[in-house]
Design a protein around this motif. Structure first.
Motif, short mmCIF file in Angstrom:
data_model
loop_
_atom_site.label_atom_id
_atom_site.label_comp_id
_atom_site.label_asym_id
_atom_site.label_seq_id
_atom_site.Cartn_x
_atom_site.Cartn_y
_atom_site.Cartn_z
N TYR A 18 1.08 -1.11 -0.06
CA TYR A 18 0.08 0.09 0.12
C TYR A 18 0.56 0.91 0.19
CZ TYR A 18 -3.39 3.25 1.48
OH TYR A 18 -4.14 4.75 2.19
N ASP A 19 0.39 1.91 -0.75
CA ASP A 19 1.72 3.36 -0.74
C ASP A 19 0.54 4.78 -0.33
OD1 ASP A 19 2.99 6.09 -1.57
OD2 ASP A 19 2.72 4.92 -4.34
N ILE A 20 1.05 4.60 1.28
CA ILE A 20 0.12 5.47 2.00
C ILE A 20 0.35 7.15 1.35
CG2 ILE A 20 1.15 5.70 3.76
CD1 ILE A 20 -0.41 5.37 5.40
N LYS A 21 1.67 7.50 1.18
CA LYS A 21 2.15 8.58 0.91
C LYS A 21 1.32 9.23 -0.52
CE LYS A 21 7.12 7.85 1.83
NZ LYS A 21 7.64 7.20 0.82
N SER A 26 -10.29 10.66 1.94
CA SER A 26 -11.24 11.36 1.13
C SER A 26 -11.33 11.45 0.12
CB SER A 26 -10.54 12.89 1.58
OG SER A 26 -9.97 12.98 1.15
N GLU A 27 -10.90 10.99 -1.10
CA GLU A 27 -10.95 10.83 -2.39
C GLU A 27 -11.26 9.86 -3.27
OE1 GLU A 27 -7.46 13.81 -4.26
OE2 GLU A 27 -7.97 15.38 -2.58
N ASN A 28 -11.50 8.93 -2.26
CA ASN A 28 -11.46 7.71 -2.99
C ASN A 28 -10.42 7.20 -3.95
OD1 ASN A 28 -13.60 6.91 -1.22
ND2 ASN A 28 -15.02 7.64 -3.20
N ARG A 29 -8.98 7.79 -3.92
CA ARG A 29 -7.65 7.51 -4.21
C ARG A 29 -7.15 6.08 -3.03
NH1 ARG A 29 -5.49 9.70 -8.95
NH2 ARG A 29 -3.62 9.43 -6.99
N TYR A 30 -6.58 5.53 -3.63
CA TYR A 30 -6.05 3.71 -3.10
C TYR A 30 -4.50 3.07 -3.81
CZ TYR A 30 -10.19 4.28 0.85
OH TYR A 30 -10.89 4.41 1.29
N VAL A 31 -4.30 3.87 -4.16
CA VAL A 31 -2.50 3.38 -4.38
C VAL A 31 -1.95 2.52 -4.29
CG1 VAL A 31 -0.44 4.36 -5.81
CG2 VAL A 31 -2.30 5.26 -5.67
N PHE A 32 -1.91 1.38 -4.63
CA PHE A 32 -0.64 -0.03 -4.47
C PHE A 32 0.52 0.22 -5.35
CE2 PHE A 32 -4.80 -0.49 -3.12
CZ PHE A 32 -4.93 -0.68 -1.49
N LYS A 33 1.71 -0.40 -4.84
CA LYS A 33 2.54 -0.50 -5.43
C LYS A 33 2.73 -2.40 -5.96
CE LYS A 33 5.76 1.89 -2.86
NZ LYS A 33 6.42 2.98 -2.38
N SER A 87 5.31 -1.65 -10.31
CA SER A 87 4.28 -0.83 -11.12
C SER A 87 3.10 -0.37 -9.59
CB SER A 87 3.61 -1.88 -12.51
OG SER A 87 3.20 -0.46 -13.09
N ASN A 88 2.30 0.32 -10.30
CA ASN A 88 1.49 0.78 -9.73
C ASN A 88 -0.62 0.83 -10.05
OD1 ASN A 88 0.32 2.75 -10.73
ND2 ASN A 88 2.50 3.74 -9.81
N VAL A 89 -0.88 0.57 -9.07
CA VAL A 89 -2.73 0.81 -9.38
C VAL A 89 -3.19 1.20 -8.48
CG1 VAL A 89 -3.05 -1.59 -8.47
CG2 VAL A 89 -4.51 -0.57 -10.28
N SER A 93 -11.74 1.87 -3.68
CA SER A 93 -12.73 1.26 -2.33
C SER A 93 -11.83 1.36 -1.27
CB SER A 93 -13.00 -0.46 -2.55
OG SER A 93 -12.39 -1.37 -3.05
N GLY A 94 -9.67 1.24 -1.69
CA GLY A 94 -9.16 -0.05 -0.64
C GLY A 94 -9.08 -1.31 -0.21
N VAL A 95 -9.53 -1.82 -0.95
CA VAL A 95 -9.43 -2.96 -1.18
C VAL A 95 -10.35 -3.53 -2.61
CG1 VAL A 95 -11.23 -5.43 0.56
CG2 VAL A 95 -10.67 -2.99 1.16
N GLY A 96 -9.22 -4.78 -2.68
CA GLY A 96 -9.34 -5.51 -4.10
C GLY A 96 -8.16 -7.06 -3.96
N ASN A 97 -8.59 -7.11 -5.56
CA ASN A 97 -7.23 -8.12 -6.22
C ASN A 97 -6.97 -7.49 -7.10
OD1 ASN A 97 -8.81 -9.61 -7.10
ND2 ASN A 97 -10.09 -10.36 -5.65
N MET A 98 -5.58 -8.11 -7.83
CA MET A 98 -5.32 -8.31 -9.31
C MET A 98 -4.64 -9.73 -9.54
SD MET A 98 -3.41 -4.12 -9.66
CE MET A 98 -2.52 -4.67 -10.99
N SER A 99 -5.37 -10.21 -11.09
CA SER A 99 -4.14 -11.25 -11.50
C SER A 99 -4.03 -10.88 -12.76
CB SER A 99 -6.00 -12.50 -11.32
OG SER A 99 -6.95 -12.35 -11.53
N GLY A 100 -3.01 -11.70 -13.61
CA GLY A 100 -3.17 -11.76 -14.60
C GLY A 100 -2.78 -12.45 -15.51
N LYS A 101 -2.23 -12.43 -17.11
CA LYS A 101 -1.67 -13.63 -17.86
C LYS A 101 -0.30 -12.56 -18.55
CE LYS A 101 -5.04 -16.90 -18.25
NZ LYS A 101 -4.22 -18.04 -17.22
N TYR A 102 0.45 -13.80 -18.39
CA TYR A 102 1.82 -12.82 -19.93
C TYR A 102 1.79 -13.59 -21.21
CZ TYR A 102 4.01 -9.98 -16.43
OH TYR A 102 4.33 -9.45 -14.91
#
Length: 129
Positions: A18-21, A26-33, A87-89, A93-102
């Motif tokens: 979680y990228d707290i900085k 308050s703006e519904n912007r939760y950034v994750f590295k 990278s980042n996303v 909501s601040g809660v979720g997940n990611m998956s994928g393929k190369y």
């Protein structure tokens, strides 16, 4: 926490953070590295051609991202080597997940095949306290 999965002797490991900085709850912007390592444990060199991500944001559903390579590159990974990047996303909501393929290419036979990116959780510290 590290999430790893091996497909066709290619190991993909992810460490999300979680990228707290750069987050503004308050703006519904939760950034994750997330740091990714693609490790070639097979017996032929590969090249990463494309990526496909499925991003889940609780309360907002799924988003699919498809693109060429990773971070603007289509890296070749020799046998016994790895390629790492971060990278980042942003989630609303601040809660979720990611998956994928190369989509990768066997550089000896020129055949393309898919490898899995393991599903990893995204949980903001604000919500976990």
């Amino acid at each position: 926490m590290m999430f790893s999965k091996t497909t066709s002797n290619i190991k993909v490991s992810v460490i999300p953070e979680y990228d707290i900085k750069n987050s503004y709850p308050s703006e519904n912007r939760y950034v994750f590295k997330y740091n990714i390592a693609i490790e070639n444990t097979g017996n032929f060199p590969i090249k990463v051609l494309k990526r496909k991500w499925l991003i889940f944001d609780v309360g907002f559903g799924y988003t699919e991202i498809i693109g060429d390579g990773v971070i603007g590159l289509t890296p070749e990974i020799p046998v016994g080597n790895n390629f790492t990047y971060f990278s980042n996303v942003m989630l609303r909501s601040g809660v979720g997940n990611m998956s994928g393929k190369y989509l990768v290419r066997n550089m000896e036979t020129q055949e393309n095949f898919e490898i899995d990116i393991p599903k990893f959780n995204l949980l903001s510290e604000v919500l976990s306290n």
